[in-house]
Enzyme design. Structure first.
Site, PDB file in Angstrom:
ATOM      1  N   HIS A 119      -2.680   0.518   5.041  1.00  0.00           N
ATOM      2  CA  HIS A 119      -3.672  -0.373   5.658  1.00  0.00           C
ATOM      3  C   HIS A 119      -3.481  -0.406   7.188  1.00  0.00           C
ATOM      4  O   HIS A 119      -4.455  -0.379   7.938  1.00  0.00           O
ATOM      5  CB  HIS A 119      -3.520  -1.799   5.129  1.00  0.00           C
ATOM      6  CG  HIS A 119      -3.747  -1.947   3.653  1.00  0.00           C
ATOM      7  ND1 HIS A 119      -2.744  -2.263   2.771  1.00  0.00           N
ATOM      8  CD2 HIS A 119      -4.873  -1.852   2.896  1.00  0.00           C
ATOM      9  CE1 HIS A 119      -3.230  -2.352   1.542  1.00  0.00           C
ATOM     10  NE2 HIS A 119      -4.516  -2.100   1.588  1.00  0.00           N
ATOM     11  N   LYS A 176      -7.146   7.871   0.299  1.00  0.00           N
ATOM     12  CA  LYS A 176      -6.500   7.636  -0.995  1.00  0.00           C
ATOM     13  C   LYS A 176      -7.553   7.318  -2.057  1.00  0.00           C
ATOM     14  O   LYS A 176      -7.443   7.712  -3.199  1.00  0.00           O
ATOM     15  CB  LYS A 176      -5.503   6.485  -0.894  1.00  0.00           C
ATOM     16  CG  LYS A 176      -4.647   6.460  -2.118  1.00  0.00           C
ATOM     17  CD  LYS A 176      -3.778   5.259  -2.168  1.00  0.00           C
ATOM     18  CE  LYS A 176      -3.830   4.724  -3.547  1.00  0.00           C
ATOM     19  NZ  LYS A 176      -4.307   3.375  -3.621  1.00  0.00           N
ATOM     20  N   ASP A 177      -8.592   6.565  -1.633  1.00  0.00           N
ATOM     21  CA  ASP A 177      -9.697   6.244  -2.547  1.00  0.00           C
ATOM     22  C   ASP A 177     -10.867   7.166  -2.194  1.00  0.00           C
ATOM     23  O   ASP A 177     -11.884   6.724  -1.669  1.00  0.00           O
ATOM     24  CB  ASP A 177     -10.071   4.771  -2.385  1.00  0.00           C
ATOM     25  CG  ASP A 177      -8.898   3.866  -2.727  1.00  0.00           C
ATOM     26  OD1 ASP A 177      -8.775   3.473  -3.879  1.00  0.00           O
ATOM     27  OD2 ASP A 177      -8.084   3.580  -1.826  1.00  0.00           O
TER      28      ASP A 177
HETATM   29  P1  AMP Z   1      -7.183  -1.808  -0.900  1.00  0.00           P
HETATM   30  O1  AMP Z   1      -6.546  -2.993  -0.251  1.00  0.00           O
HETATM   31  O2  AMP Z   1      -6.304  -1.129  -1.897  1.00  0.00           O
HETATM   32  O3  AMP Z   1      -8.573  -2.108  -1.418  1.00  0.00           O
HETATM   33  O4  AMP Z   1      -7.379  -0.729   0.240  1.00  0.00           O
HETATM   34  C1  AMP Z   1      -8.051  -1.047   1.428  1.00  0.00           C
HETATM   35  C2  AMP Z   1      -8.244   0.209   2.244  1.00  0.00           C
HETATM   36  O5  AMP Z   1      -6.970   0.792   2.503  1.00  0.00           O
HETATM   37  C3  AMP Z   1      -9.058   1.272   1.491  1.00  0.00           C
HETATM   38  O6  AMP Z   1      -9.912   1.931   2.417  1.00  0.00           O
HETATM   39  C4  AMP Z   1      -7.983   2.204   0.981  1.00  0.00           C
HETATM   40  O7  AMP Z   1      -8.441   3.531   0.774  1.00  0.00           O
HETATM   41  C5  AMP Z   1      -6.980   2.148   2.114  1.00  0.00           C
HETATM   42  N1  AMP Z   1      -5.650   2.573   1.658  1.00  0.00           N
HETATM   43  C6  AMP Z   1      -4.969   2.119   0.567  1.00  0.00           C
HETATM   44  N2  AMP Z   1      -3.816   2.799   0.423  1.00  0.00           N
HETATM   45  C7  AMP Z   1      -3.764   3.701   1.443  1.00  0.00           C
HETATM   46  C8  AMP Z   1      -2.832   4.706   1.837  1.00  0.00           C
HETATM   47  N3  AMP Z   1      -1.706   4.925   1.166  1.00  0.00           N
HETATM   48  N4  AMP Z   1      -3.111   5.444   2.927  1.00  0.00           N
HETATM   49  C9  AMP Z   1      -4.270   5.242   3.641  1.00  0.00           C
HETATM   50  N5  AMP Z   1      -5.187   4.305   3.316  1.00  0.00           N
HETATM   51  C10 AMP Z   1      -4.945   3.549   2.234  1.00  0.00           C
END
Ligand code: AMP
Length: 283
Positions: free
Chosen positions: A37, A149-150
């Protein structure tokens, strides 16, 4: 750093920033922040004069029986991290603030949600599209940063922002990993010690397929079998392994263009995802 919980306050603040000719960079998250993040915040800062970050565990993207209730939350820690990274505004609404009693609207996406995560989580991306559209209308970003990652998520977001003429640029940032290659994820916290030790097998096996592809193997069925064999050596369950067209996400039988190797694997109850983008041009 300002912390805002109300939709109307956040929208007023965003519209004022636009009036003041600020360039708003936006990082939507579900909180429990990690280095992945934080890398998105740094990316947003490169091209923006104001960085907004949202923390919202969005109920509409979780199906019955998924981990909405258990999803890890730690607002105090997240706010301290945001402050140290120089975030200007954190938007952290409650579910009732985002979805009032009379909420009725949904977004129905097309074929892009059929493969990969959409196959086993059929309502997930409609929920993502709904919340991201709402967050964009509230936070008014010029640019929004999402993690590779997503990969399917960022591809879906590019699709519906284009379809709906949403004037926000969508940028994809690289995957941040632990030292042993495991992609950072808020859900890694769920893993037992043994599961954590086994989890890097996803990355290792995806990289082995990438090597095969670079060596000239174009048969997706063979490559998927190789992945399944590699993972059969540890205690886990494959949700999916697939190789899809990088733009449309259409499943491939033969690899003839840029593609993405993507997998979701359960370690116990914890479902982890990872992927590798392969730039091949046309073969
Ligand atoms: P989340 O809180 O899991 O919904 O993720 C929020 C954002 O952070 C999304 O755009 C994810 O793709 C990104 N994200 C989560 N894990 C990673 C990672 N390991 N590397 C880069 N971006 C990430």
């Amino acid at each position: 750093m300002q912390v805002v919980h109300s939709v109307s306050d956040m929208q007023a603040l965003a519209l004022k920033a636009r009036q003041d000719a600020e360039r708003i960079g936006f990082v939507p998250t579900m909180g429990f922040l990690h280095q992945g993040h934080l890398s998105l915040i740094r990316e947003a800062k490169k091209t923006s004069t104001r960085v907004f970050l949202s923390i919202f565990v969005n109920p509409t993207q979780f199906a019955e029986g998924e981990d909405f209730e258990d999803y890890p939350r730690d607002l105090e820690r997240d706010l301290a991290l945001c402050k140290s990274e120089g975030v200007d505004v954190v938007f952290a609404p409650s579910a009732s603030e985002m979805y009032g009693k009379n909420f009725q609207t949904s977004i129905a996406l097309g074929a892009i949600t059929s493969p990969l995560c959409g196959a086993t989580r059929p309502t997930h991306f409609d929920g993502v599209a709904l919340v991201v559209t709402k967050l964009f209308n509230i936070c008014q970003p010029h640019i929004a940063i999402f993690g590779q990652k997503d990969y399917q998520q960022v591809t879906v977001i590019k699709q519906f922002t284009e379809d709906l003429n949403i004037p926000t640029e969508i940028k994809m940032a690289p995957i941040v990993r632990e030292a042993d290659g495991l992609a950072m994820s808020s859900r890694n916290k769920y893993l037992s010690q043994e599961e954590r030790e086994n989890a890097p097998v996803i990355r290792e096996s995806i990289l082995a397929l990438a090597e095969e592809i670079r060596g000239g193997n174009t048969s997706v069925i063979e490559l998927k079998t190789q992945f399944k064999n590699a993972l059969s050596r540890v205690d886990c369950q494959i949700d999916y392994i697939d190789i899809v067209d990088a733009k449309t996400l259409a499943p491939l039988e033969q690899i003839t263009s840029d593609c993405v190797i993507a997998a979701a694997v359960f370690f116990g109850k914890t479902r982890l995802i990872d992927n590798e983008f392969m730039e091949l041009g046309k073969k």
